[in-house]
Scaffold this motif. Structure first.
Motif, PDB file in Angstrom:
ATOM      1  N   TRP A 125     -70.198 -33.301  60.863  1.00 50.57           N
ATOM      2  CA  TRP A 125     -71.323 -32.548  60.284  1.00 50.57           C
ATOM      3  C   TRP A 125     -70.867 -31.193  59.756  1.00 50.57           C
ATOM      4  CZ3 TRP A 125     -74.293 -28.105  61.417  1.00 50.57           C
ATOM      5  CH2 TRP A 125     -75.533 -28.047  60.770  1.00 50.57           C
ATOM      6  N   PHE A 126     -70.069 -30.473  60.565  1.00 52.73           N
ATOM      7  CA  PHE A 126     -69.556 -29.180  60.108  1.00 52.73           C
ATOM      8  C   PHE A 126     -68.673 -29.357  58.870  1.00 52.73           C
ATOM      9  CE2 PHE A 126     -70.065 -27.721  64.695  1.00 52.73           C
ATOM     10  CZ  PHE A 126     -71.129 -26.870  64.397  1.00 52.73           C
ATOM     11  N   TRP A 127     -67.918 -30.452  58.848  1.00 49.72           N
ATOM     12  CA  TRP A 127     -67.027 -30.725  57.717  1.00 49.72           C
ATOM     13  C   TRP A 127     -67.845 -30.928  56.437  1.00 49.72           C
ATOM     14  CZ3 TRP A 127     -61.643 -32.160  59.029  1.00 49.72           C
ATOM     15  CH2 TRP A 127     -60.835 -32.322  57.902  1.00 49.72           C
ATOM     16  N   VAL A 128     -68.877 -31.766  56.521  1.00 47.68           N
ATOM     17  CA  VAL A 128     -69.713 -32.044  55.354  1.00 47.68           C
ATOM     18  C   VAL A 128     -70.433 -30.785  54.876  1.00 47.68           C
ATOM     19  CG1 VAL A 128     -71.796 -33.277  54.588  1.00 47.68           C
ATOM     20  CG2 VAL A 128     -70.026 -34.483  55.877  1.00 47.68           C
ATOM     21  N   LYS A 129     -70.822 -29.941  55.816  1.00 47.20           N
ATOM     22  CA  LYS A 129     -71.533 -28.699  55.485  1.00 47.20           C
ATOM     23  C   LYS A 129     -70.594 -27.591  55.017  1.00 47.20           C
ATOM     24  CE  LYS A 129     -75.796 -29.852  56.449  1.00 47.20           C
ATOM     25  NZ  LYS A 129     -76.868 -29.795  55.420  1.00 47.20           N
ATOM     26  N   ASN A 130     -69.309 -27.898  54.920  1.00 43.21           N
ATOM     27  CA  ASN A 130     -68.316 -26.912  54.490  1.00 43.21           C
ATOM     28  C   ASN A 130     -68.348 -25.663  55.372  1.00 43.21           C
ATOM     29  OD1 ASN A 130     -66.222 -26.058  52.772  1.00 43.21           O
ATOM     30  ND2 ASN A 130     -67.642 -24.826  51.540  1.00 43.21           N
ATOM     31  N   ALA A 131     -68.544 -25.893  56.686  1.00 46.68           N
ATOM     32  CA  ALA A 131     -68.699 -24.781  57.621  1.00 46.68           C
ATOM     33  C   ALA A 131     -67.419 -24.459  58.386  1.00 46.68           C
ATOM     34  CB  ALA A 131     -69.815 -25.105  58.627  1.00 46.68           C
ATOM     35  N   ILE A 132     -66.354 -25.221  58.159  1.00 45.91           N
ATOM     36  CA  ILE A 132     -65.112 -25.005  58.898  1.00 45.91           C
ATOM     37  C   ILE A 132     -64.243 -24.030  58.126  1.00 45.91           C
ATOM     38  CG2 ILE A 132     -63.051 -26.098  59.845  1.00 45.91           C
ATOM     39  CD1 ILE A 132     -64.642 -28.703  59.990  1.00 45.91           C
ATOM     40  N   PRO A 133     -63.909 -22.889  58.722  1.00 51.62           N
ATOM     41  CA  PRO A 133     -63.108 -21.888  58.010  1.00 51.62           C
ATOM     42  C   PRO A 133     -61.733 -22.428  57.632  1.00 51.62           C
ATOM     43  CG  PRO A 133     -64.126 -20.942  59.977  1.00 51.62           C
ATOM     44  CD  PRO A 133     -64.324 -22.425  60.055  1.00 51.62           C
ATOM     45  N   GLN A 134     -61.153 -21.810  56.621  1.00 54.48           N
ATOM     46  CA  GLN A 134     -59.833 -22.215  56.145  1.00 54.48           C
ATOM     47  C   GLN A 134     -58.803 -22.125  57.279  1.00 54.48           C
ATOM     48  OE1 GLN A 134     -58.478 -19.961  52.787  1.00 54.48           O
ATOM     49  NE2 GLN A 134     -56.586 -21.136  52.547  1.00 54.48           N
ATOM     50  N   VAL A 189     -60.619 -23.950  74.249  1.00 53.32           N
ATOM     51  CA  VAL A 189     -60.959 -22.561  74.563  1.00 53.32           C
ATOM     52  C   VAL A 189     -60.259 -21.608  73.595  1.00 53.32           C
ATOM     53  CG1 VAL A 189     -60.732 -20.749  76.304  1.00 53.32           C
ATOM     54  CG2 VAL A 189     -61.430 -23.054  76.989  1.00 53.32           C
ATOM     55  N   TRP A 190     -58.976 -21.821  73.337  1.00 51.40           N
ATOM     56  CA  TRP A 190     -58.224 -20.954  72.436  1.00 51.40           C
ATOM     57  C   TRP A 190     -58.844 -20.956  71.035  1.00 51.40           C
ATOM     58  CZ3 TRP A 190     -53.347 -18.463  73.549  1.00 51.40           C
ATOM     59  CH2 TRP A 190     -52.761 -17.836  72.457  1.00 51.40           C
ATOM     60  N   THR A 191     -59.162 -22.151  70.530  1.00 51.15           N
ATOM     61  CA  THR A 191     -59.737 -22.256  69.194  1.00 51.15           C
ATOM     62  C   THR A 191     -61.109 -21.609  69.130  1.00 51.15           C
ATOM     63  OG1 THR A 191     -58.522 -24.329  68.865  1.00 51.15           O
ATOM     64  CG2 THR A 191     -60.316 -23.863  67.332  1.00 51.15           C
ATOM     65  N   ALA A 192     -61.896 -21.762  70.185  1.00 51.30           N
ATOM     66  CA  ALA A 192     -63.221 -21.125  70.224  1.00 51.30           C
ATOM     67  C   ALA A 192     -63.086 -19.604  70.192  1.00 51.30           C
ATOM     68  CB  ALA A 192     -63.970 -21.564  71.485  1.00 51.30           C
ATOM     69  N   LEU A 193     -62.120 -19.068  70.916  1.00 51.48           N
ATOM     70  CA  LEU A 193     -61.902 -17.612  70.916  1.00 51.48           C
ATOM     71  C   LEU A 193     -61.468 -17.132  69.528  1.00 51.48           C
ATOM     72  CD1 LEU A 193     -60.099 -17.225  74.356  1.00 51.48           C
ATOM     73  CD2 LEU A 193     -62.425 -16.491  73.796  1.00 51.48           C
ATOM     74  N   ASP A 194     -60.609 -17.895  68.870  1.00 46.08           N
ATOM     75  CA  ASP A 194     -60.198 -17.540  67.507  1.00 46.08           C
ATOM     76  C   ASP A 194     -61.392 -17.531  66.553  1.00 46.08           C
ATOM     77  OD1 ASP A 194     -57.585 -16.742  67.197  1.00 46.08           O
ATOM     78  OD2 ASP A 194     -56.782 -18.756  66.908  1.00 46.08           O
ATOM     79  N   LEU A 195     -62.272 -18.521  66.689  1.00 41.88           N
ATOM     80  CA  LEU A 195     -63.439 -18.601  65.817  1.00 41.88           C
ATOM     81  C   LEU A 195     -64.415 -17.452  66.074  1.00 41.88           C
ATOM     82  CD1 LEU A 195     -63.993 -22.460  65.867  1.00 41.88           C
ATOM     83  CD2 LEU A 195     -63.551 -21.077  63.828  1.00 41.88           C
ATOM     84  N   ARG A 196     -64.516 -17.028  67.321  1.00 35.75           N
ATOM     85  CA  ARG A 196     -65.396 -15.883  67.615  1.00 35.75           C
ATOM     86  C   ARG A 196     -64.852 -14.609  66.971  1.00 35.75           C
ATOM     87  NH1 ARG A 196     -68.319 -16.064  73.520  1.00 35.75           N
ATOM     88  NH2 ARG A 196     -69.712 -17.804  72.994  1.00 35.75           N
ATOM     89  N   ARG A 197     -63.548 -14.419  66.997  1.00 39.51           N
ATOM     90  CA  ARG A 197     -62.948 -13.270  66.332  1.00 39.51           C
ATOM     91  C   ARG A 197     -63.133 -13.392  64.818  1.00 39.51           C
ATOM     92  NH1 ARG A 197     -62.110  -8.750  68.802  1.00 39.51           N
ATOM     93  NH2 ARG A 197     -60.696  -8.260  67.076  1.00 39.51           N
ATOM     94  N   HIS A 198     -63.022 -14.610  64.316  1.00 36.91           N
ATOM     95  CA  HIS A 198     -63.218 -14.849  62.888  1.00 36.91           C
ATOM     96  C   HIS A 198     -64.618 -14.437  62.470  1.00 36.91           C
ATOM     97  CE1 HIS A 198     -63.568 -16.979  59.063  1.00 36.91           C
ATOM     98  NE2 HIS A 198     -62.258 -17.194  59.074  1.00 36.91           N
ATOM     99  N   ALA A 199     -65.601 -14.715  63.304  1.00 37.51           N
ATOM    100  CA  ALA A 199     -66.986 -14.348  62.999  1.00 37.51           C
ATOM    101  C   ALA A 199     -67.183 -12.843  62.930  1.00 37.51           C
ATOM    102  CB  ALA A 199     -67.925 -14.944  64.046  1.00 37.51           C
ATOM    103  N   LEU A 200     -66.310 -12.097  63.621  1.00 41.84           N
ATOM    104  CA  LEU A 200     -66.382 -10.631  63.608  1.00 41.84           C
ATOM    105  C   LEU A 200     -65.596 -10.025  62.451  1.00 41.84           C
ATOM    106  CD1 LEU A 200     -65.975  -9.956  67.443  1.00 41.84           C
ATOM    107  CD2 LEU A 200     -68.083  -9.909  66.096  1.00 41.84           C
TER     108      LEU A 200
END
Length: 351
Positions: A125-134, A189-200
């Protein structure tokens, strides 16, 4: 029709309204399911339930036996195993007792299927919505692959206990199965932490420092030894602490050679797991002191998980591997991996 100019919005992919924080929360929820999976897996192992289902049916196996005839058919398949012929059968196992161990193995496999869906469907779903960061698509696909490998390794583990007169699964396959789950947990967990920093707004992924890699290697050895101890039921090799058989170093037979003893002897592996824990504790304390300079919460998480794990490890020995104490020991071991991952991530953000 005239083509739009190069700077036109027609050439710019639509930006998804879904923020990286949503992906991070999804990954942390999947990590929570993996923790539950590790707990159920521990119960399955400690109740000797792992060999109750003798076939791997990824789709149709999602349903338990629905009739008395189906239950009797499954019981007959189990009766062909070395575990039944040599252990549970002579002990008088009946259909009711079989249903109990079948429940835990079936629950473990069902939870694995649910985790697969909880990861794969939102990913699509995230893939189709183009929601996954580069830069994250490959990483998420790698985590999906790890989950698939985890299921395959689980079956290889079960199959290792179904051949000949085997009464348990291979402790090697058990450790591979467990370590793959813990690696997947850390990756989530590591990937989730990276994505949270990405959101900031900080899009730089954290890197693995030399300190974190060294401590991770020490922790890996301890987890590997723990898997071998579990697979060989070596927790029962001693019910005293800190001595074993009244000695600091237990009596061990080296008649089969050094390599065999290091890989198979339950007394020696219990001894190694018991005292390598001290090396792992020192390494984690050194890391926690470093992490404290940047994030006190992550440092406190390492200390809390480490202290609790040591207490539970000793309690597991002193209680003769009491079921819920041993399960708690396995759960906190997984939480220690989470805390280590958090700490490693924090140090990786500072460089």
């Amino acid at each position: 029709m005239v083509a739009p100019p190069p700077h036109s919005d027609a050439f710019v992919p639509a930006e998804s309204a879904i923020k990286p924080t949503a992906l991070a929360n999804w990954l942390l929820a999947v990590a929570g399911l993996v923790l539950l999976m590790i707990v159920v897996g521990g119960i399955t192992r400690l109740t000797e339930s792992g060999l109750s289902i003798t076939q791997w049916k990824p789709v149709t196996g999602a349903l338990p036996p629905l009739s008395e005839a189906d239950w009797l058919s499954e019981f007959e398949l189990y009766k062909s195993t070395g575990e039944y012929r040599n252990v549970t059968g002579p002990a008088g196992m009946d259909l009711a007792a079989f249903k109990f161990i079948y429940f835990w193995e079936w629950s473990h496999r069902l939870l694995g299927r649910l985790i697969g869906l909880a990861f794969a469907l939102p990913l699509a779903w995230f893939w189709v919505k183009n929601a996954i960061p580069q830069g994250y698509k490959i990483r998420l696909l790698a985590l999906l692959a790890l989950g698939g490998m985890q299921g395959a390794f689980g079956w290889f583990m079960v199959r290792s206990g179904l051949s000949g007169e085997m009464t348990d699964v291979s402790h090697f396959w058990l450790s591979v199965h467990l370590l793959t789950a813990l690696l997947t947990l850390g990756g989530l967990v590591w990937t989730a932490l990276d994505l949270r920093r990405h959101a900031l707004g900080d899009k730089r992924p954290a890197r693995l420092t030399a300190l974190a890699a060294s401590v991770g290697a020490v922790l890996f050895i301890q987890l590997l030894l723990g898997g071998w101890v579990a697979g060989l039921n070596a927790g029962h090799a001693s019910d005293s602490w800190p001595l074993m058989q009244g000695r600091l170093v237990p009596e061990v037979s080296w008649a089969n050679g050094i390599i065999w003893t290091f890989l198979h002897d339950p007394f020696w592996l219990h001894f190694l797991h018991r005292w390598w824990a001290l090396v792992a504790a020192i390494a984690l304390v050194i890391m926690a002191r470093k992490v404290k300079l940047f994030d006190r919460s992550a440092s406190s998480a390492i200390y809390a998980a480490l202290g609790t794990q040591i207490i539970l490890g000793i309690a597991t020995v002193l209680t003769g591997v009491e079921l819920w104490v041993a399960v708690a020991h396995q759960l906190v071991g997984a939480l220690l991996v989470v805390a280590f991952t958090w700490g490693a991530y924090v140090t990786g953000r500072q460089t």
